[in-house]
Design a protein around this motif. Sequence first.
Motif: not given
Length: 134
Positions: A121, A124, A126-129, A131-133
Amino acid sequence: MGRNKNLTMEIRGAVIALYNQHKNQRYIAEKLNISKTAVQQTIKKFRNSNNIMDKSKSGRPRITTQALDQQIILLSKRNRKRTAPEIASEIEKTTLKKISVTTVKRWLMEANLGGLIAIRKPFLRRNSKAKRLA
């Protein structure tokens, strides 16, 4: 009794013992709580072969030996990314014995070496992290 249920050796012996005492089939069936057909078949088998044991079943002969089964497992353990068709073709080259891919898969599954390889996989970003947080 239901269909395809074999009588135990004790019940078969009891059927033959009662039959030798000149009891009729209906009496034997009621006494032992089994069907008249089961009594009839047991007596028929005893008359024909003078035996109440089941005949040995032949079954389909094995294509692989125990050594070949171990070789299949060993080939898979040496290279976990090797597929069942690759293993089957390599076995065919070395032993000149054609075995199916299904046979290889069956032995690998029995040895808990199923053909599941983990998917890599992406990491992740930075921007994905973020968005998740959020």
